[in-house]
Design a protein around this motif. Structure first.
Motif, PDB file in Angstrom:
ATOM      1  N   LEU A  54       0.659  -1.091  -0.064  1.00 23.63           N
ATOM      2  CA  LEU A  54      -0.186   0.358   0.362  1.00 23.63           C
ATOM      3  C   LEU A  54       0.850   1.470   0.520  1.00 23.63           C
ATOM      4  CD1 LEU A  54      -3.091   1.052   0.185  1.00 23.63           C
ATOM      5  CD2 LEU A  54      -2.660   0.801   2.326  1.00 23.63           C
ATOM      6  N   GLU A 137      -3.384   2.009  -4.153  1.00 25.66           N
ATOM      7  CA  GLU A 137      -4.541   2.161  -3.152  1.00 25.66           C
ATOM      8  C   GLU A 137      -4.393   0.507  -2.700  1.00 25.66           C
ATOM      9  OE1 GLU A 137      -7.370   5.102  -5.100  1.00 25.66           O
ATOM     10  OE2 GLU A 137      -5.435   6.015  -5.037  1.00 25.66           O
ATOM     11  N   GLN A 138      -5.424   0.475  -1.777  1.00 26.46           N
ATOM     12  CA  GLN A 138      -6.224  -0.720  -1.601  1.00 26.46           C
ATOM     13  C   GLN A 138      -6.905  -0.894  -2.466  1.00 26.46           C
ATOM     14  OE1 GLN A 138      -5.371  -2.403   1.334  1.00 26.46           O
ATOM     15  NE2 GLN A 138      -6.559  -3.891   0.285  1.00 26.46           N
ATOM     16  N   SER A 139      -8.489  -0.092  -3.110  1.00 20.66           N
ATOM     17  CA  SER A 139      -8.947  -0.251  -4.473  1.00 20.66           C
ATOM     18  C   SER A 139      -8.839  -0.938  -5.669  1.00 20.66           C
ATOM     19  CB  SER A 139     -10.177   0.460  -4.271  1.00 20.66           C
ATOM     20  OG  SER A 139      -8.618   1.472  -4.088  1.00 20.66           O
ATOM     21  N   ASP A 140      -7.290  -0.551  -5.505  1.00 23.09           N
ATOM     22  CA  ASP A 140      -6.674  -1.436  -7.087  1.00 23.09           C
ATOM     23  C   ASP A 140      -5.810  -2.704  -6.567  1.00 23.09           C
ATOM     24  OD1 ASP A 140      -6.024   1.197  -7.512  1.00 23.09           O
ATOM     25  OD2 ASP A 140      -3.742   1.373  -7.417  1.00 23.09           O
ATOM     26  N   GLN A 141      -6.902  -3.919  -5.788  1.00 27.48           N
ATOM     27  CA  GLN A 141      -6.399  -5.595  -5.137  1.00 27.48           C
ATOM     28  C   GLN A 141      -8.039  -5.278  -6.730  1.00 27.48           C
ATOM     29  OE1 GLN A 141      -4.950  -7.146  -2.118  1.00 27.48           O
ATOM     30  NE2 GLN A 141      -7.773  -7.683  -2.654  1.00 27.48           N
ATOM     31  N   LEU A 160      -2.627  -8.283  -5.110  1.00 26.43           N
ATOM     32  CA  LEU A 160      -2.727  -8.459  -4.024  1.00 26.43           C
ATOM     33  C   LEU A 160      -2.078  -7.313  -3.494  1.00 26.43           C
ATOM     34  CD1 LEU A 160      -2.474 -12.088  -2.903  1.00 26.43           C
ATOM     35  CD2 LEU A 160      -4.447 -11.244  -4.166  1.00 26.43           C
ATOM     36  N   VAL A 161      -3.055  -6.635  -2.577  1.00 24.85           N
ATOM     37  CA  VAL A 161      -2.395  -5.261  -2.418  1.00 24.85           C
ATOM     38  C   VAL A 161      -2.063  -5.480   0.021  1.00 24.85           C
ATOM     39  CG1 VAL A 161      -2.793  -2.751  -1.819  1.00 24.85           C
ATOM     40  CG2 VAL A 161      -3.297  -3.403  -3.622  1.00 24.85           C
ATOM     41  N   GLU A 162      -1.313  -5.648   0.112  1.00 25.40           N
ATOM     42  CA  GLU A 162      -0.248  -5.184   1.653  1.00 25.40           C
ATOM     43  C   GLU A 162      -0.636  -4.588   2.821  1.00 25.40           C
ATOM     44  OE1 GLU A 162      -1.160  -8.737   2.364  1.00 25.40           O
ATOM     45  OE2 GLU A 162      -1.307  -9.904   1.137  1.00 25.40           O
ATOM     46  N   PRO A 163      -0.964  -4.724   3.338  1.00 25.72           N
ATOM     47  CA  PRO A 163      -0.267  -3.615   4.339  1.00 25.72           C
ATOM     48  C   PRO A 163       1.412  -3.105   3.983  1.00 25.72           C
ATOM     49  CG  PRO A 163      -1.497  -4.766   5.871  1.00 25.72           C
ATOM     50  CD  PRO A 163      -1.067  -6.197   4.581  1.00 25.72           C
ATOM     51  N   CYS A 164       1.498  -1.860   5.321  1.00 26.25           N
ATOM     52  CA  CYS A 164       3.034  -1.426   4.713  1.00 26.25           C
ATOM     53  C   CYS A 164       4.267  -2.448   5.510  1.00 26.25           C
ATOM     54  CB  CYS A 164       2.683   0.589   5.443  1.00 26.25           C
ATOM     55  SG  CYS A 164       2.178   1.275   4.232  1.00 26.25           S
TER      56      CYS A 164
END
Length: 226
Positions: A54, A137-141, A160-164
C-alpha cells in the motif's frame, strides 16, 4: 469356399478399420491446428498473483511471445471485476490504461487511475506491455486484463495489496512465467499425440490379427479334414 471365407473376413474387419482411420484423421487435424496456433503471437502475463505494498509502486509484468513490435498496435489494460459506474455514462469505455495510435490515451482512463499508470514506451518495440501503477491504493486490488485486440489475445493478472508492514516485491525480481493454461494445452497436445499413435497402432494391428486368425482357422479346418 475359400473366396466366401475371405469375403466374410473383409466384411468383418472393414467397419472397425474405417472407424479407426477416421478417428486417426480427426485427431491428427486437431494436433496440426494446435501446433499452428503456437506460432501466433500471444499475450503472456504472470500466472501467479503480484503482491504490492500500500502506497508503493508496482509493475504488472506482461509481454508478447514470440517477441513482437507492438508500437503500431493497441494495448488495453482494464478491470474485468469492476462494475460500471452508474454516474459515469462513459465508464464502460474507460480503461486502467490504453495505448492507441502510438499515444497513451489519458482521457480514456478511469478517474481512479488518472496520473497513476504508465507503460514502458521504449519496450513496446520488444513486446513489453507491462503496466506500472504508482502509489498503490487498496482499491487497486483485483484482476487486471491486458489485451491486444489485433492479436485476439489477452492475459489476466491478479494484484494483491498488502499493508506497509509487508516487504514489497521488487519489480526487478518479477518474472513472467508461462501461464497455467498454456502448460495444460501442451499436456493436452501430448495426450492427443499419444492417443493418435495408439489408434495408428490399432489400425495396423487389427488387420494383422484378423489375417492371423483367418490363417489359423484355415489350418485347423484343413487338419480336421485330413
Amino acid at each position: 469356399m475359400l473366396m466366401d471365407d475371405y469375403g466374410d473376413f473383409v466384411r468383418r474387419f472393414t467397419v472397425p478399420l474405417w472407424t479407426f482411420t477416421a478417428a486417426y484423421s480427426f485427431l491428427s487435424a486437431m494436433v496440426c491446428s494446435n501446433t499452428a496456433d503456437e506460432d501466433q503471437p500471444q499475450v503472456i502475463g504472470a500466472s501467479q498473483p503480484v503482491v504490492a505494498v500500500l502506497g508503493c509502486d508496482v509493475v504488472l509484468p506482461c509481454h508478447v511471445e514470440p517477441c513482437l513490435d507492438v508500437e503500431e498496435l493497441t494495448v488495453e489494460w482494464w478491470r474485468p471485476d469492476v462494475p460500471p459506474d452508474p454516474e459515469d455514462p462513459q465508464s464502460n469505455y474507460r480503461y486502467v490504461h490504453c495505448y492507441h495510435d502510438k499515444q497513451h490515451e489519458e482521457n480514456m482512463k478511469k478517474p481512479a487511475y488518472a496520473g497513476r499508470t504508465e507503460m514502458f514506451t521504449d519496450g513496446l518495440k520488444h513486446g513489453n506491455i507491462s503496466l506500472k501503477i504508482n502509489n498503490v491504493e487498496q482499491s487497486d486490488q483485483g484482476r487486471y486484463r491486458c489485451q491486444i485486440p489485433q492479436l485476439g489475445s489477452a492475459s489476466v493478472i491478479m494484484l494483491l495489496v498488502e499493508p506497509c508492514s509487508v516487504t514489497p516485491t521488487d519489480p526487478g525480481d518479477l518474472q513472467t512465467p508461462e501461464p497455467t493454461d498454456e502448460t495444460d494445452a501442451k499436456g493436452g497436445r501430448l495426450y492427443l499425440s499419444v492417443l493418435i499413435l495408439g489408434l495408428f497402432a490399432c489400425v495396423l494391428l487389427i488387420p494383422a490379427v484378423g489375417v492371423g486368425g483367418y490363417l489359423l482357422h484355415r489350418r485347423y479346418r484343413n487338419q480336421n479334414q485330413n
